[in-house]
Design a protein around this motif. Structure first.
Motif, PDB file in Angstrom:
ATOM      1  N   TYR A 125      12.799   5.609  -3.751  1.00 26.70           N
ATOM      2  CA  TYR A 125      11.974   5.342  -2.594  1.00 26.70           C
ATOM      3  C   TYR A 125      12.499   6.092  -1.379  1.00 26.70           C
ATOM      4  N   HIS A 126      13.839   6.094  -1.229  1.00 25.79           N
ATOM      5  CA  HIS A 126      14.432   6.715  -0.042  1.00 25.79           C
ATOM      6  C   HIS A 126      14.223   8.231   0.020  1.00 25.79           C
ATOM      7  N   ASP A 127      13.855   8.839  -1.087  1.00 23.73           N
ATOM      8  CA  ASP A 127      13.638  10.291  -1.085  1.00 23.73           C
ATOM      9  C   ASP A 127      12.236  10.689  -0.634  1.00 23.73           C
ATOM     10  N   VAL A 128      11.364   9.722  -0.419  1.00 26.84           N
ATOM     11  CA  VAL A 128      10.030  10.012   0.101  1.00 26.84           C
ATOM     12  C   VAL A 128      10.104   9.910   1.615  1.00 26.84           C
ATOM     13  N   SER A 129       9.714  10.964   2.299  1.00 29.48           N
ATOM     14  CA  SER A 129       9.820  10.977   3.759  1.00 29.48           C
ATOM     15  C   SER A 129       8.870   9.947   4.373  1.00 29.48           C
ATOM     16  N   PRO A 130       9.244   9.390   5.517  1.00 28.01           N
ATOM     17  CA  PRO A 130       8.367   8.415   6.176  1.00 28.01           C
ATOM     18  C   PRO A 130       6.969   8.968   6.438  1.00 28.01           C
ATOM     19  N   GLU A 131       6.862  10.269   6.690  1.00 25.68           N
ATOM     20  CA  GLU A 131       5.563  10.888   6.956  1.00 25.68           C
ATOM     21  C   GLU A 131       4.677  10.920   5.708  1.00 25.68           C
ATOM     22  N   ASN A 132       5.298  10.866   4.527  1.00 24.71           N
ATOM     23  CA  ASN A 132       4.552  10.983   3.275  1.00 24.71           C
ATOM     24  C   ASN A 132       4.428   9.687   2.499  1.00 24.71           C
ATOM     25  N   ILE A 133       5.047   8.610   2.997  1.00 22.36           N
ATOM     26  CA  ILE A 133       5.106   7.390   2.185  1.00 22.36           C
ATOM     27  C   ILE A 133       3.726   6.807   1.915  1.00 22.36           C
ATOM     28  N   SER A 134       2.836   6.806   2.895  1.00 25.42           N
ATOM     29  CA  SER A 134       1.518   6.209   2.644  1.00 25.42           C
ATOM     30  C   SER A 134       0.728   7.024   1.614  1.00 25.42           C
ATOM     31  N   THR A 135       0.841   8.342   1.650  1.00 26.65           N
ATOM     32  CA  THR A 135       0.185   9.185   0.647  1.00 26.65           C
ATOM     33  C   THR A 135       0.780   8.936  -0.733  1.00 26.65           C
ATOM     34  N   TRP A 136       2.096   8.865  -0.783  1.00 25.17           N
ATOM     35  CA  TRP A 136       2.797   8.627  -2.052  1.00 25.17           C
ATOM     36  C   TRP A 136       2.390   7.286  -2.643  1.00 25.17           C
ATOM     37  N   LEU A 137       2.362   6.254  -1.815  1.00 33.70           N
ATOM     38  CA  LEU A 137       1.965   4.930  -2.295  1.00 33.70           C
ATOM     39  C   LEU A 137       0.486   4.900  -2.697  1.00 33.70           C
ATOM     40  N   GLY A 138      -0.357   5.637  -1.972  1.00 30.27           N
ATOM     41  CA  GLY A 138      -1.766   5.735  -2.341  1.00 30.27           C
ATOM     42  C   GLY A 138      -1.949   6.380  -3.704  1.00 30.27           C
ATOM     43  N   THR A 139      -1.185   7.415  -3.974  1.00 29.74           N
ATOM     44  CA  THR A 139      -1.233   8.070  -5.280  1.00 29.74           C
ATOM     45  C   THR A 139      -0.776   7.119  -6.369  1.00 29.74           C
ATOM     46  N   LEU A 140       0.312   6.397  -6.098  1.00 28.51           N
ATOM     47  CA  LEU A 140       0.805   5.428  -7.066  1.00 28.51           C
ATOM     48  C   LEU A 140      -0.248   4.349  -7.334  1.00 28.51           C
ATOM     49  N   MET A 141      -0.879   3.872  -6.282  1.00 27.93           N
ATOM     50  CA  MET A 141      -1.931   2.860  -6.427  1.00 27.93           C
ATOM     51  C   MET A 141      -3.057   3.382  -7.310  1.00 27.93           C
ATOM     52  N   SER A 142      -3.453   4.637  -7.120  1.00 30.32           N
ATOM     53  CA  SER A 142      -4.563   5.197  -7.894  1.00 30.32           C
ATOM     54  C   SER A 142      -4.199   5.421  -9.361  1.00 30.32           C
ATOM     55  N   LYS A 143      -2.927   5.573  -9.672  1.00 31.29           N
ATOM     56  CA  LYS A 143      -2.491   5.849 -11.046  1.00 31.29           C
ATOM     57  C   LYS A 143      -2.271   4.586 -11.863  1.00 31.29           C
ATOM     58  N   LEU A 144      -1.954   3.473 -11.194  1.00 27.63           N
ATOM     59  CA  LEU A 144      -1.703   2.233 -11.918  1.00 27.63           C
ATOM     60  C   LEU A 144      -3.007   1.518 -12.255  1.00 27.63           C
ATOM     61  N   LYS A 145      -3.034   0.873 -13.408  1.00 29.41           N
ATOM     62  CA  LYS A 145      -4.160   0.029 -13.771  1.00 29.41           C
ATOM     63  C   LYS A 145      -4.070  -1.256 -12.959  1.00 29.41           C
ATOM     64  N   PRO A 146      -5.192  -1.956 -12.768  1.00 31.90           N
ATOM     65  CA  PRO A 146      -5.128  -3.256 -12.102  1.00 31.90           C
ATOM     66  C   PRO A 146      -4.118  -4.164 -12.807  1.00 31.90           C
ATOM     67  N   GLY A 147      -3.258  -4.776 -12.031  1.00 27.84           N
ATOM     68  CA  GLY A 147      -2.200  -5.616 -12.585  1.00 27.84           C
ATOM     69  C   GLY A 147      -0.944  -4.842 -12.949  1.00 27.84           C
ATOM     70  N   GLY A 148      -1.005  -3.507 -12.815  1.00 26.93           N
ATOM     71  CA  GLY A 148       0.150  -2.673 -13.131  1.00 26.93           C
ATOM     72  C   GLY A 148       1.321  -2.960 -12.203  1.00 26.93           C
ATOM     73  N   LEU A 149       2.516  -2.862 -12.750  1.00 23.36           N
ATOM     74  CA  LEU A 149       3.741  -3.187 -12.010  1.00 23.36           C
ATOM     75  C   LEU A 149       4.569  -1.943 -11.730  1.00 23.36           C
ATOM     76  N   PHE A 150       5.318  -1.987 -10.634  1.00 19.64           N
ATOM     77  CA  PHE A 150       6.366  -1.000 -10.419  1.00 19.64           C
ATOM     78  C   PHE A 150       7.501  -1.664  -9.670  1.00 19.64           C
ATOM     79  N   VAL A 151       8.701  -1.122  -9.886  1.00 20.16           N
ATOM     80  CA  VAL A 151       9.927  -1.687  -9.324  1.00 20.16           C
ATOM     81  C   VAL A 151      10.573  -0.665  -8.418  1.00 20.16           C
ATOM     82  N   VAL A 152      11.098  -1.142  -7.304  1.00 14.26           N
ATOM     83  CA  VAL A 152      11.867  -0.300  -6.391  1.00 14.26           C
ATOM     84  C   VAL A 152      13.290  -0.842  -6.362  1.00 14.26           C
ATOM     85  N   ILE A 153      14.242   0.030  -6.645  1.00 17.58           N
ATOM     86  CA  ILE A 153      15.657  -0.277  -6.487  1.00 17.58           C
ATOM     87  C   ILE A 153      16.184   0.726  -5.482  1.00 17.58           C
ATOM     88  N   ASP A 154      16.741   0.238  -4.390  1.00 20.27           N
ATOM     89  CA  ASP A 154      17.236   1.148  -3.362  1.00 20.27           C
ATOM     90  C   ASP A 154      18.434   0.541  -2.661  1.00 20.27           C
TER      91      ASP A 154
END
Length: 96
Positions: A1-30
């Motif tokens: 997570y820390h390697d995604v710049s603050p300027e790009n985090i919303s785009t990155w999270l939007g892409t992740l949201m679009s790739k996961l199926k409804p109910g899909g999980l992801f974990v952040v360890i930082d």
């Protein structure tokens, strides 16, 4: 997570949201920062992560302290001491 710049985090999270199926999980360890983001030491506060990820539409499902280390001073990357870091473990879900 820390390697995604603050300027790009919303785009990155939007892409992740679009790739996961409804109910899909992801974990952040930082590595915990004292507050906010410390890009130089590659640490992000769990409060920042939770705020950004839930703002992107994900649900916080669970958080664990199994990787926590209260003895960590939250200063510097400590590359040679990774096992001594205070780390957050957060599980998120894409809504159904």
């Amino acid at each position: 997570y820390h390697d995604v710049s603050p300027e790009n985090i919303s785009t990155w999270l939007g892409t992740l949201m679009s790739k996961l199926k409804p109910g899909g999980l992801f974990v952040v360890i930082d590595a915990e920062a004292s507050e906010g983001r410390d890009e130089e030491s590659h640490r992000t506060s769990s409060d920042v992560i939770k705020s950004e990820v839930t703002a992107a539409g994900f649900e916080l499902v669970e958080e664990s302290d199994m990787l926590a280390n209260p003895a960590d001073d939250h200063v510097g990357p400590k590359w040679e001491e990774r096992d001594s870091l205070d780390r957050s473990l957060l599980k998120f879900r894409k809504p159904m």
